[in-house]
Design an enzyme around this catalytic site. Structure first.
Site, PDB file in Angstrom:
ATOM      1  N   ASP A 287       1.055  -1.184   0.080  1.00  0.00           N
ATOM      2  CA  ASP A 287       0.142  -0.148   0.077  1.00  0.00           C
ATOM      3  C   ASP A 287       1.011   1.223  -0.084  1.00  0.00           C
ATOM      4  OD1 ASP A 287      -2.362   1.561  -0.016  1.00  0.00           O
ATOM      5  OD2 ASP A 287      -3.220   0.322   1.591  1.00  0.00           O
ATOM      6  N   TRP A 288       0.341   2.462  -0.239  1.00  0.00           N
ATOM      7  CA  TRP A 288       0.932   3.649  -0.483  1.00  0.00           C
ATOM      8  C   TRP A 288       1.921   3.722   0.763  1.00  0.00           C
ATOM      9  CZ3 TRP A 288      -0.107   7.895  -3.817  1.00  0.00           C
ATOM     10  CH2 TRP A 288       0.735   9.242  -3.390  1.00  0.00           C
TER      11      TRP A 288
END
Length: 741
Positions: A287-288
């Protein structure tokens, strides 16, 4: 060098069979080509394939950023996030394919969660349809629009199970149940990816967030998750396993830790379970900046530390932080990450690019004509309307005030969301635009003739004390034959980083409902939200209550269709609605405890100031007609451990309207070696019945449906008695029993 590469990729079309199977099996010829390509790559180029950058363009000038152009020419970028548009993606792809040493194409990703330009209901609302076929069609339409705009890859479906409605991202998933979640995960993956990944309309799917992200303590986003392996395997992992079995191409690691280990550094999860037990052949993206954030988890002190941890754990692509492209070069040369680990990650990324046909057709999604003509097609809007109709859940209908007659003289439309275009899109609406949204006012106005006078009053804002016009709203209600009040959340109050400590209607909306109830007029409350709210007081005040979620582009038309009876409500809750915040977390498939609640006994598991039962249970939803269940029966009363059992029930529509009922089957293992839930959903059927019609709904209970993890964490079926429960919700059912010997 270029000639060698062309030879490697020239027959990539042979990947058709493997692509069609969507990563469930491997094509040896393609694996050889990947090996050949990897043998030509430098370490920097390999790690470049594992590097996802964001943007690529200078927003002020609209030109490609110099650093991005340089890194593309050096082969140090494998993917872009957030670049949208056929022409914009073409320009970046051209540099990667035509100006780099090896010409490896980029893969462009975007969060296409519930539609691209045509906005469908949020995923929680899609789950309320209990109609996986329709959900699959919506994902297919979203894929067609997104791929026309240059996108190859969506960060969806989100398949996290969520039992705590305070968590904002409950809006993005299918609710609280692993069985329903698995069914919806399969539908979304098949819809996004289609039959053949090499098709230009196929959108590579990404099941997220792996894993247990929805179990965040206190419902607070990004928070710690502490669950047993049993709960992890029985509640949180089944939708991911279903996505893998459906052929999903990628998974995303989650932000959270599980029992002390951040997901992005969890080798047991990413390698032992995902690759070992489930034989997943796609790739995992973080994820980011989730890899970088492991420094905040304090399992590594430097960017190098956490990068090594993630790559060795099995996270193949680094979203945005740049650690793989930079720090991992020296880490690999120092032996902190082996060449084999790097090559395996590169192999999985290249496998996806071959599957998508990007080596043969790198500009396949860069057709500006297709982009202009693919959006908001009439068939997509019709699908959005149908899906929205089926997502609406009728929670209450006192004195059968709904459906309303179209022959009213005056109708009051009140509330901050009655003529709002922005909020009904919901969170993560991709390229959906407010101007595409049909408001409730527009839907009602289209539905009614010119002789019906509409009184429209906002009444108050969604939040805060400004704009309060209770007096005007009350006067409009008093002069009307009926009142529709549309209340709820802002779209920014659900979704990522949108956890709420309170679940009441925000602002002064509940007060508005109370004042309107005092007029004595027929009062219909429509709630737009991305989560269950505590609606006990609202339900007490109103005649009819509709949970409308965030329904997307066709919100107003779908709501008007239901309110005026052109569509019969058939939605069922995919998540339990609490009476009060103090009941949270609350979910239907709980354990019994040693002292189950008994109102007349003090020392049992209950509250002294509130019931333990929900306001509205999982699977609940009313109709404008009445369905009666009869004659529940089994094919056998005694079966072996390897034998399936057939479950049949007659369902009759005894009302005067045609309708659709979601017939639900639950099972209870009466005695087991470990504690089991009081009931578990094991099947459902959406049955259409004309007035006075009767049909038989049939289910097959397989041995796998009856199995669980024993004391040694082995999947087993134990002999004994099982109760089968069938009905229209998790609390209304017929019962029968059978024995496994």
């Amino acid at each position: 060098m270029r000639k060698i590469l062309l030879l490697i990729v020239a027959t990539a079309a042979c990947f058709t069979a493997s692509g069609a199977q969507h990563f469930r099996s491997l094509d040896p010829l393609i694996e050889w080509r990947i090996d050949s390509l990897i043998s030509l790559m430098t370490l920097e180029e390999k790690l470049g394939q594992l590097n996802q950058r964001v943007g690529g363009y200078d927003h002020s000038t609209g030109t490609i950023r110099p650093d991005d152009a340089r890194m593309l020419r050096e082969g140090r970028v494998g993917s872009y996030l957030g670049v949208v548009g056929a022409e914009r993606t073409r320009r970046l792809q051209k540099i990667a394919v035509e100006e780099s040493r090896l010409g490896i194409p980029l893969i462009f990703g975007l969060d296409v969660i519930h539609g691209f330009r045509t906005t469908f209901p949020i995923p929680l609302a899609e789950a309320a349809t209990w109609n996986p076929e329709l959900v699959q069609q919506a994902a297919r339409a979203a894929a067609r629009e997104a791929t026309a705009a240059g996108i190859h890859w969506t960060f969806a479906p989100m398949v996290d199970i969520a039992r705590d409605p305070r968590w904002g991202r409950i809006a993005e998933g299918a609710g609280e149940d692993p069985y329903l979640g698995a069914v919806m995960a399969t539908a979304k993956v098949r819809g996004f990816q289609g039959e053949l990944l090499r098709d230009s309309t196929a959108l590579l799917a990404c099941a997220k967030h792996f894993a247990a992200y929805g179990g965040a303590e206190a419902g607070r986003d990004y928070n710690t998750v502490d669950v047993s392996e049993r709960t992890l395997r029985e509640i949180y992992l089944p939708p991911f396993k279903a996505a893998v079995e459906a052929g999903v191409g990628t998974l995303m690691s989650s932000f959270n830790e599980i029992a002390g280990v951040p997901s992005s550094g969890n080798r047991w999860l990413m390698t032992d379970v995902l690759r070992g037990e489930w034989t997943f052949n796609g790739f995992v993206v973080s994820d980011w900046e989730a890899i970088l954030e492991m420094i905040n988890h304090r399992v590594g002190a430097t960017r190098t530390d956490v990068g090594v941890l993630a790559l060795n754990a099995g996270v193949d692509m680094d979203m945005v932080s740049g650690i793989y492209a930079n720090e991992m070069v020296q880490a690999a040369r120092a032996g902190l990450v082996t060449e084999h680990i790097v090559n395996q990650a590169v192999r999985r990324v290249l496998r996806a690019k071959f599957a998508l046909g990007l080596f043969d057709h790198p500009y396949r999604n860069c057709d500006t004509l297709r982009e202009r003509t693919e959006m908001l097609k009439p068939e997509y809007l019709a699908l959005a309307r149908k899906l929205a109709q089926q997502a609406i859940v009728l929670l209450q209908n006192k004195r059968r005030v709904l459906p309303l007659s179209k022959n009213l003289k005056r109708l009051a439309l009140i509330g901050p969301l009655v003529d709002d275009r922005r909020e009904p899109k919901g969170p993560w609406a991709a390229e959906g635009r407010p101007e595409d949204v049909v408001t409730v006012l527009e839907g009602v106005r289209t539905k009614l003739g010119p002789d019906v006078r509409l009184e429209v009053v906002k009444g108050c804002e969604i939040v805060g004390d400004s704009g309060v016009a209770f007096g005007r709203a009350v006067r409009a209600a008093q002069a009307a034959d009926a009142v529709i009040v549309v209340v709820g959340e802002r779209e920014t109050m659900s979704g990522e980083a949108a956890s709420r400590a309170y679940l009441d209607l925000p602002g002064r909306q509940e007060e508005l409902v109370r004042k309107l109830a005092g007029t004595g007029r027929r009062l219909i409350v429509v709630v737009m939200s991305g989560r269950p709210l505590t609606l006990a007081s609202v339900a007490e005040q109103c005649d009819a209550l509709l949970q409308a979620w965030f329904l997307g582009s066709q919100s107003g038309n779908a709501i008007a269709d239901i309110v005026f009876g052109d569509a019969n409500p058939s939605g069922k809750l995919p998540v339990t609605f609490p009476r009060t915040l103090g009941q949270v977390p609350i979910y239907y498939n709980h354990k019994s405890t040693g002292r189950p609640p008994v109102d007349t006994l003090k020392y049992t598991s209950k509250y002294i100031d509130a019931p333990t039962t929900p306001l509205f249970p999982f699977g609940f939803g009313l109709s404008y007609t009445t369905f009666v269940y009869k004659n529940l029966r089994l094919s056998d009363s005694t079966i072996s451990m390897e034998q399936p059992v057939r479950v049949m029930v007659d369902v009759e529509n005894v009302g005067e309207r045609d309708g659709e009922e979601v017939v639900q089957m639950y099972v209870q293992d009466e005695v087991a070696s470990v504690t089991r839930p009081v009931k578990e959903l094991k099947g459902f059927r959406r049955v259409a019945l004309r007035a006075a019609e009767k049909k038989t709904a049939e289910f097959i209970l397989t041995p796998d449906d009856l199995s669980f993890y024993d004391l040694n964490m082995k999947r087993v079926i134990e002999p004994g008695w099982f109760t089968v429960m069938v009905g229209g919700s998790s609390e209304a059912f017929l019962e029968t029993r059978f024995e496994v010997r």
